[in-house]
Design a protein around this motif. Sequence first.
Motif, PDB file in Angstrom:
ATOM      1  N   LYS A  19      13.003  16.316 -19.922  1.00 17.54           N
ATOM      2  CA  LYS A  19      12.615  16.883 -18.634  1.00 17.54           C
ATOM      3  C   LYS A  19      11.808  15.833 -17.877  1.00 17.54           C
ATOM      4  CE  LYS A  19      12.677  21.674 -19.731  1.00 17.54           C
ATOM      5  NZ  LYS A  19      12.852  22.483 -20.615  1.00 17.54           N
ATOM      6  N   SER A  20      12.051  15.727 -16.570  1.00 17.37           N
ATOM      7  CA  SER A  20      11.378  14.690 -15.800  1.00 17.37           C
ATOM      8  C   SER A  20      10.820  15.232 -14.486  1.00 17.37           C
ATOM      9  CB  SER A  20      12.337  13.536 -15.502  1.00 17.37           C
ATOM     10  OG  SER A  20      13.464  13.998 -14.798  1.00 17.37           O
ATOM     11  N   THR A  21       9.751  14.599 -14.028  1.00 16.84           N
ATOM     12  CA  THR A  21       9.175  14.881 -12.726  1.00 16.84           C
ATOM     13  C   THR A  21       8.849  13.559 -12.066  1.00 16.84           C
ATOM     14  OG1 THR A  21       6.933  15.043 -13.616  1.00 16.84           O
ATOM     15  CG2 THR A  21       8.167  17.095 -13.402  1.00 16.84           C
ATOM     16  N   GLY A  22       9.115  13.482 -10.775  1.00 16.13           N
ATOM     17  CA  GLY A  22       8.833  12.242 -10.073  1.00 16.13           C
ATOM     18  C   GLY A  22       8.367  12.484  -8.660  1.00 16.13           C
ATOM     19  N   LYS A  23       7.617  11.522  -8.147  1.00 12.35           N
ATOM     20  CA  LYS A  23       7.176  11.513  -6.765  1.00 12.35           C
ATOM     21  C   LYS A  23       7.559  10.173  -6.174  1.00 12.35           C
ATOM     22  CE  LYS A  23       3.351  14.737  -7.087  1.00 12.35           C
ATOM     23  NZ  LYS A  23       1.962  15.001  -6.732  1.00 12.35           N
ATOM     24  N   PHE A  24       7.982  10.209  -4.875  1.00 14.36           N
ATOM     25  CA  PHE A  24       8.394   9.008  -4.166  1.00 14.36           C
ATOM     26  C   PHE A  24       7.515   8.834  -2.938  1.00 14.36           C
ATOM     27  CE2 PHE A  24      12.450  11.344  -5.341  1.00 14.36           C
ATOM     28  CZ  PHE A  24      12.527  10.792  -6.601  1.00 14.36           C
ATOM     29  N   TYR A  25       7.060   7.600  -2.706  1.00 17.86           N
ATOM     30  CA  TYR A  25       6.191   7.285  -1.595  1.00 17.86           C
ATOM     31  C   TYR A  25       6.783   6.142  -0.765  1.00 17.86           C
ATOM     32  CZ  TYR A  25       2.796   9.763  -4.488  1.00 17.86           C
ATOM     33  OH  TYR A  25       2.150  10.699  -5.241  1.00 17.86           O
ATOM     34  N   GLU A  26       6.448   6.103   0.519  1.00 18.88           N
ATOM     35  CA  GLU A  26       6.812   4.961   1.337  1.00 18.88           C
ATOM     36  C   GLU A  26       5.901   3.798   0.970  1.00 18.88           C
ATOM     37  OE1 GLU A  26       6.664   5.691   5.516  1.00 18.88           O
ATOM     38  OE2 GLU A  26       7.971   7.434   5.392  1.00 18.88           O
ATOM     39  N   TRP A  27       6.452   2.602   1.002  1.00 20.89           N
ATOM     40  CA  TRP A  27       5.647   1.398   0.847  1.00 20.89           C
ATOM     41  C   TRP A  27       5.371   0.893   2.248  1.00 20.89           C
ATOM     42  CZ3 TRP A  27       7.449  -3.744  -1.839  1.00 20.89           C
ATOM     43  CH2 TRP A  27       6.352  -4.607  -1.946  1.00 20.89           C
ATOM     44  N   LYS A  28       4.120   0.942   2.638  1.00 16.73           N
ATOM     45  CA  LYS A  28       3.716   0.522   3.995  1.00 16.73           C
ATOM     46  C   LYS A  28       3.359  -0.937   4.017  1.00 16.73           C
ATOM     47  CE  LYS A  28       3.554   4.633   6.065  1.00 16.73           C
ATOM     48  NZ  LYS A  28       3.967   5.035   7.330  1.00 16.73           N
ATOM     49  N   VAL A  80      11.289   1.150   1.871  1.00 23.04           N
ATOM     50  CA  VAL A  80      11.232   0.824   0.444  1.00 23.04           C
ATOM     51  C   VAL A  80      10.385   1.918  -0.181  1.00 23.04           C
ATOM     52  CG1 VAL A  80      10.441  -0.795  -1.306  1.00 23.04           C
ATOM     53  CG2 VAL A  80      11.424  -1.649   0.830  1.00 23.04           C
ATOM     54  N   GLY A  81      10.966   2.619  -1.142  1.00 27.39           N
ATOM     55  CA  GLY A  81      10.246   3.680  -1.813  1.00 27.39           C
ATOM     56  C   GLY A  81       9.597   3.188  -3.097  1.00 27.39           C
ATOM     57  N   MET A  87       0.841  -1.166   0.000  1.00 32.06           N
ATOM     58  CA  MET A  87       0.000   0.000   0.000  1.00 32.06           C
ATOM     59  C   MET A  87       0.895   1.242   0.000  1.00 32.06           C
ATOM     60  SD  MET A  87      -3.023   0.948   2.635  1.00 32.06           S
ATOM     61  CE  MET A  87      -2.289   1.601   4.096  1.00 32.06           C
ATOM     62  N   LEU A  88       0.513   2.235  -0.795  1.00 27.89           N
ATOM     63  CA  LEU A  88       1.255   3.487  -0.810  1.00 27.89           C
ATOM     64  C   LEU A  88       1.095   4.192   0.529  1.00 27.89           C
ATOM     65  CD1 LEU A  88       0.660   5.248  -4.243  1.00 27.89           C
ATOM     66  CD2 LEU A  88       2.719   4.166  -3.402  1.00 27.89           C
ATOM     67  N   GLY A  89       2.216   4.665   1.037  1.00 29.27           N
ATOM     68  CA  GLY A  89       2.206   5.394   2.289  1.00 29.27           C
ATOM     69  C   GLY A  89       2.455   6.867   2.074  1.00 29.27           C
ATOM     70  N   ASP A  90       3.141   7.460   3.025  1.00 28.40           N
ATOM     71  CA  ASP A  90       3.414   8.893   3.009  1.00 28.40           C
ATOM     72  C   ASP A  90       4.289   9.282   1.827  1.00 28.40           C
ATOM     73  OD1 ASP A  90       2.052   9.105   5.416  1.00 28.40           O
ATOM     74  OD2 ASP A  90       3.873   8.885   6.613  1.00 28.40           O
ATOM     75  N   LEU A  91       4.104  10.520   1.381  1.00 32.63           N
ATOM     76  CA  LEU A  91       4.954  11.081   0.340  1.00 32.63           C
ATOM     77  C   LEU A  91       6.342  11.311   0.926  1.00 32.63           C
ATOM     78  CD1 LEU A  91       5.084  12.299  -2.583  1.00 32.63           C
ATOM     79  CD2 LEU A  91       4.582  14.507  -1.510  1.00 32.63           C
ATOM     80  N   ILE A  92       7.359  10.707   0.320  1.00 36.99           N
ATOM     81  CA  ILE A  92       8.745  10.917   0.741  1.00 36.99           C
ATOM     82  C   ILE A  92       9.253  12.222   0.157  1.00 36.99           C
ATOM     83  CG2 ILE A  92      11.113  10.093   0.483  1.00 36.99           C
ATOM     84  CD1 ILE A  92       9.966   7.235   0.397  1.00 36.99           C
TER      85      ILE A  92
END
Length: 134
Positions: free
Chosen positions: A125-134, A113-114, A1-6
């Motif tokens: 050009k790139s954009t990314g978001k990283f989340y915690e894996w809960k 684990v992100g 499950m996706l967790g908090d935004l890193i």
Amino acid sequence: MLGDLIGEFQGQDTGRRVIAAGDGHVLVEVSFAGTGSYYGTAVNGFGTYESELRPDGTLRGEGQGVDMSADGGTLSWQGVGIGHFTEGGGTSWRGSLFFSSASPQFERLNDVVGLFEYEVSPDGKSTGKFYEWK
């Protein structure tokens, strides 16, 4: 499950190189640099990944990089992902990240684990978001 935004990252390709091409197998190396943040700490960073075009038209990538905060804190990462081409010639990626740091502001990522979502435009050009894996 996706967790908090890193955190988030905005980058630009700084180089591309074909490593292998033949018999329908294509392997490309991409280097990039940019800025972003982890849990609110701003960073500058760079990395390199290899992207392999698979027979079904999807992409498989592996990469590594390093990010640094203004006070010299460093964080290294390794990642693996699956991508596909988007309309107009960009790429869209989803995958996982593993972090390593001895810097106090990033140590918490050693146990995380992100999961990432990354979009790369045709001009690099790139954009990314990283989340915690809960």
